[in-house]
Design a protein around this motif. Structure first.
Motif, PDB file in Angstrom:
ATOM      1  N   UNK A   1      23.366  12.425   4.855  1.00 52.72           N
ATOM      2  CA  UNK A   1      24.275  13.456   5.327  1.00 52.72           C
ATOM      3  C   UNK A   1      23.810  14.821   4.838  1.00 52.72           C
ATOM      4  N   UNK A   2      23.850  15.774   5.729  1.00 52.25           N
ATOM      5  CA  UNK A   2      23.533  17.150   5.360  1.00 52.25           C
ATOM      6  C   UNK A   2      24.844  17.858   5.005  1.00 52.25           C
ATOM      7  N   UNK A   3      24.904  18.397   3.817  1.00 53.34           N
ATOM      8  CA  UNK A   3      26.096  19.089   3.343  1.00 53.34           C
ATOM      9  C   UNK A   3      25.921  20.594   3.497  1.00 53.34           C
ATOM     10  N   UNK A   4      26.955  21.263   3.982  1.00 55.62           N
ATOM     11  CA  UNK A   4      26.948  22.724   3.986  1.00 55.62           C
ATOM     12  C   UNK A   4      27.525  23.196   2.651  1.00 55.62           C
ATOM     13  N   UNK A   5      27.306  24.450   2.337  1.00 57.70           N
ATOM     14  CA  UNK A   5      27.841  24.998   1.088  1.00 57.70           C
ATOM     15  C   UNK A   5      29.366  24.905   1.065  1.00 57.70           C
ATOM     16  N   UNK A   6      30.015  25.163   2.193  1.00 58.30           N
ATOM     17  CA  UNK A   6      31.475  25.082   2.257  1.00 58.30           C
ATOM     18  C   UNK A   6      31.961  23.652   2.052  1.00 58.30           C
ATOM     19  N   UNK A   7      31.256  22.687   2.627  1.00 59.58           N
ATOM     20  CA  UNK A   7      31.632  21.277   2.454  1.00 59.58           C
ATOM     21  C   UNK A   7      31.459  20.842   0.998  1.00 59.58           C
ATOM     22  N   UNK A   8      30.377  21.266   0.371  1.00 61.91           N
ATOM     23  CA  UNK A   8      30.153  20.943  -1.041  1.00 61.91           C
ATOM     24  C   UNK A   8      31.267  21.546  -1.884  1.00 61.91           C
ATOM     25  N   UNK A  76      25.006  21.395  -7.525  1.00 64.52           N
ATOM     26  CA  UNK A  76      25.004  20.319  -6.525  1.00 64.52           C
ATOM     27  C   UNK A  76      24.116  20.705  -5.346  1.00 64.52           C
ATOM     28  N   UNK A  77      24.273  21.920  -4.853  1.00 67.10           N
ATOM     29  CA  UNK A  77      23.453  22.373  -3.724  1.00 67.10           C
ATOM     30  C   UNK A  77      21.967  22.352  -4.069  1.00 67.10           C
ATOM     31  N   UNK A  78      21.634  22.752  -5.292  1.00 67.11           N
ATOM     32  CA  UNK A  78      20.225  22.752  -5.715  1.00 67.11           C
ATOM     33  C   UNK A  78      19.670  21.334  -5.724  1.00 67.11           C
ATOM     34  N   UNK A  79      20.447  20.394  -6.231  1.00 67.22           N
ATOM     35  CA  UNK A  79      19.968  19.006  -6.272  1.00 67.22           C
ATOM     36  C   UNK A  79      19.915  18.403  -4.876  1.00 67.22           C
ATOM     37  N   UNK A  80      20.884  18.736  -4.032  1.00 68.18           N
ATOM     38  CA  UNK A  80      20.853  18.231  -2.650  1.00 68.18           C
ATOM     39  C   UNK A  80      19.645  18.753  -1.896  1.00 68.18           C
ATOM     40  N   UNK A  81      19.230  19.975  -2.203  1.00 68.78           N
ATOM     41  CA  UNK A  81      18.080  20.554  -1.507  1.00 68.78           C
ATOM     42  C   UNK A  81      16.778  19.837  -1.869  1.00 68.78           C
ATOM     43  N   UNK A  82      16.785  19.113  -2.976  1.00 70.79           N
ATOM     44  CA  UNK A  82      15.589  18.378  -3.411  1.00 70.79           C
ATOM     45  C   UNK A  82      15.494  17.000  -2.762  1.00 70.79           C
TER      46      UNK A  82
END
Length: 86
Positions: A1-8, A76-82
């Motif tokens: 799943x791709x998360x947006x910043x707002x969803x995160x 969280x966003x940084x780790x998801x981007x990896x």
């Protein structure tokens, strides 16, 4: 799943509910330790919840820099981007 910043952000706020017994209005600048009264045990439990939900690992070395709600969302966003796209 791709998360947006707002969803995160929304999901992190949801995950923080059990750690917010005083129903503090959670804003990006909310200090997790001071405003929520979160001690180190609660913080580790919260991190484990976040890691499980997003299927990531937040490096322990990063945790001292996670002071606010926005810091947590950014981590969280940084780790998801990896993570490789699924």
């Amino acid at each position: 799943m791709q998360w947006t910043a707002d969803e995160v952000h929304a999901e992190v706020v949801r995950l923080l509910e059990p750690f917010n017994p005083q129903s503090v209005d959670l804003q990006p600048e909310t200090d997790l330790a001071t405003d929520l009264g979160m001690d180190s045990v609660a913080a580790m439990n919260m991190v484990m919840e976040v890691e499980d939900r997003f299927e990531i690992d937040i490096p322990i070395s990063l945790l001292p820099d996670v002071k606010t709600l926005q810091d947590l969302v950014d981590a969280v966003l940084a780790e998801l981007s990896k993570k490789p796209a699924q």
